[in-house]
Design a protein around this motif. Structure first.
Motif, PDB file in Angstrom:
ATOM      1  N   GLU A 278       0.824  -1.201   0.000  1.00  0.00           N
ATOM      2  CA  GLU A 278       0.000   0.000   0.000  1.00  0.00           C
ATOM      3  C   GLU A 278       0.864   1.260   0.000  1.00  0.00           C
ATOM      4  O   GLU A 278       0.552   2.241  -0.679  1.00  0.00           O
ATOM      5  CB  GLU A 278      -0.932  -0.013   1.213  1.00  0.00           C
ATOM      6  CG  GLU A 278      -2.034  -1.067   1.130  1.00  0.00           C
ATOM      7  CD  GLU A 278      -2.790  -1.212   2.437  1.00  0.00           C
ATOM      8  OE1 GLU A 278      -2.440  -0.514   3.408  1.00  0.00           O
ATOM      9  OE2 GLU A 278      -3.735  -2.026   2.491  1.00  0.00           O
ATOM     10  N   ALA A 281       2.187   1.587  -3.483  1.00  0.00           N
ATOM     11  CA  ALA A 281       1.116   2.009  -4.382  1.00  0.00           C
ATOM     12  C   ALA A 281       0.785   3.485  -4.201  1.00  0.00           C
ATOM     13  O   ALA A 281       0.544   4.202  -5.180  1.00  0.00           O
ATOM     14  CB  ALA A 281      -0.128   1.157  -4.145  1.00  0.00           C
ATOM     15  N   ALA A 333      -4.969  -0.784  -3.308  1.00  0.00           N
ATOM     16  CA  ALA A 333      -3.737  -1.452  -3.728  1.00  0.00           C
ATOM     17  C   ALA A 333      -3.905  -2.953  -3.613  1.00  0.00           C
ATOM     18  O   ALA A 333      -4.322  -3.453  -2.568  1.00  0.00           O
ATOM     19  CB  ALA A 333      -2.561  -0.981  -2.857  1.00  0.00           C
TER      20      ALA A 333
END
Length: 433
Positions: A278, A281, A333
């Protein structure tokens, strides 16, 4: 003599520089197309090639600057940078000619000096100032007939929108050096059937032709820019209508290519590490949105449970003060095997969270199914899709800019250097920061 340069046409650029044959090796002869009786040959021997300035009746002007990019050199010690060509959206990001080991100032090299001079003209405040500005004729080398040299594709007429000094890696010792990079807007040439009449450049080379008379030969978009200035560029920029649905095969790297190896590295590094992916991303999403020229503020990651379709939150700022607004960005993500398809059902969780004035970003190591893209297009969902191929492309760009091309070092920097906050705050709170 041929009528002019056509966008997308590949030309044979022979070392003999002979303008007589109209074609060579089944391709139009560059020196035939650009031949002007009574004038010196136009060359592409360097990356940045300025045609000699002339003293016209109403002032000095440079007829044109021919810019050539050689993608096959990108990433080498001599040419560590990677120029960006987005012809569908009328954008080129081109690096100047300062290199590692040079002792002269970055702006004093032959090419940078010419482009900085052109940039001054492109920033002219009045039509009179812009009339003398030098157009950029953009080319890139392309392989043909088993050769990487000797063939160039014409990409269009450009205007420099902005310049930036930046630090790059280069040379055998991988030392840093300062260079210039130029953001260039390509003009739309629909009125001329995507062709630039060489008569325009020939007129600009004639010292007996006033600026205004030479301007009459220019493409319509160039004349409109001279009249209205940079504020007209969004309307004059080259735009290509594209399908809104990408084939799955076009979203995936070639199996035997470097991008496929990079994507596999990313997947294995983050498989089972939800929050770490995450964070990656969120950084890639910020890079994509900023790369489009927007002001983006990174917010936070959501907690492991109860994220309700959002893994990270950010803010997109448009304009300034009363003439501006901000949009909440919800990001999802998903680190999945590179051959995995993201379905409409997968994306629905993000879409369900979006409110008016919010947009979504979905980042994955996989690809998006065609039905999912069709649903997004038909329902006009405001969501940005970043697939695995685009993900590694952005990471490679970040690695080149800041980590000497070391992808692993770039990833570790994202994970260890930024330490994004993890919280369960409401997304709309990003508007208060």
């Amino acid at each position: 003599m041929a009528s002019g340069l056509r966008v997308g046409q590949v030309y044979r650029y022979a070392g003999s520089q002979d303008p007589k044959p109209a074609t060579l090796n089944d391709h139009p002869n560059f020196h035939y197309v650009t031949h002007s009786p009574g004038f010196k040959r136009v060359l592409l021997t360097a990356g940045i090639n300025g045609i000699a300035a002339v003293d016209a009746p109403d002032g000095t002007r440079r007829p044109a600057i021919l810019v050539r990019s050689s993608p096959w050199k990108a990433g080498t010690e001599q040419t560590p940078w990677h120029d960006v060509f987005d012809l569908d959206n009328g954008h080129v990001r081109y690096f100047g000619d300062h290199k590692s080991g040079l002792t002269v100032a970055p702006g004093s090299t032959t090419g940078n000096s010419a482009l900085l001079e052109a940039f001054t003209g492109h920033q002219g405040r009045t039509p009179a100032e812009r009339t003398a500005a030098a157009p950029l004729l953009i080319f890139r080398a392309v392989p043909r007939n088993g050769q990487v040299k000797g063939y160039v594709e014409f990409c269009g007429v450009g205007i420099i929108e902005r310049t930036e000094r930046l630090v790059q890696w280069g040379g055998g010792e991988h030392t840093t050096f300062v260079n210039y990079v130029y953001d260039i807007a390509l003009l739309g040439l629909t009125a001329e059937d995507d062709t630039v009449a060489w008569e325009w450049i020939r007129a600009r080379r004639d010292k007996n032709v006033p600026h205004a008379e030479a301007l009459e030969q220019a493409p319509r978009a160039w004349r409109e820019w001279v009249k209205q200035g940079s504020s007209a560029l969004p309307r004059l920029r080259r735009r290509i209508a594209r399908a809104k649905v990408a084939k799955v095969r076009d979203q995936r790297p070639r199996p035997d290519g470097a991008d496929a190896a990079d994507l596999e590295l990313v997947y294995k590094h983050f498989d089972g590490r939800k929050h770490d992916f995450e964070a990656l991303a969120a950084t890639v999403a910020a890079h994509v949105l900023r790369g489009a020229g927007h002001s983006y503020f990174e917010g936070w990651l959501t907690r492991r449970s109860g994220d309700g379709g959002a893994d990270f939150v950010g803010r997109l700022d448009l304009g300034n003060g009363l003439a501006g607004t901000s949009l909440v960005v919800l990001g999802q993500a998903k680190c999945v095997k590179p051959d995995t398809l993201i379905t409409a059902e997968n994306i629905a969780r993000v879409v369900a969270r979006l409110r008016r004035g919010w947009i979504g970003v979905y980042v994955t190591t996989g690809s998006y199914s065609e039905p999912a893209q069709m649903e997004i297009a038909e329902d006009q969902y405001p969501i940005v899709l970043i697939n695995g191929k685009s993900l590694v492309h952005e990471l490679r760009s970040m690695a080149r800019d800041d980590h000497g091309g070391d992808l692993s070092a770039c990833i570790e920097h994202v994970l260890n250097g930024q330490e994004p906050a993890v919280t369960n705050r409401r997304p709309e709170e990003i508007l208060l920061q």
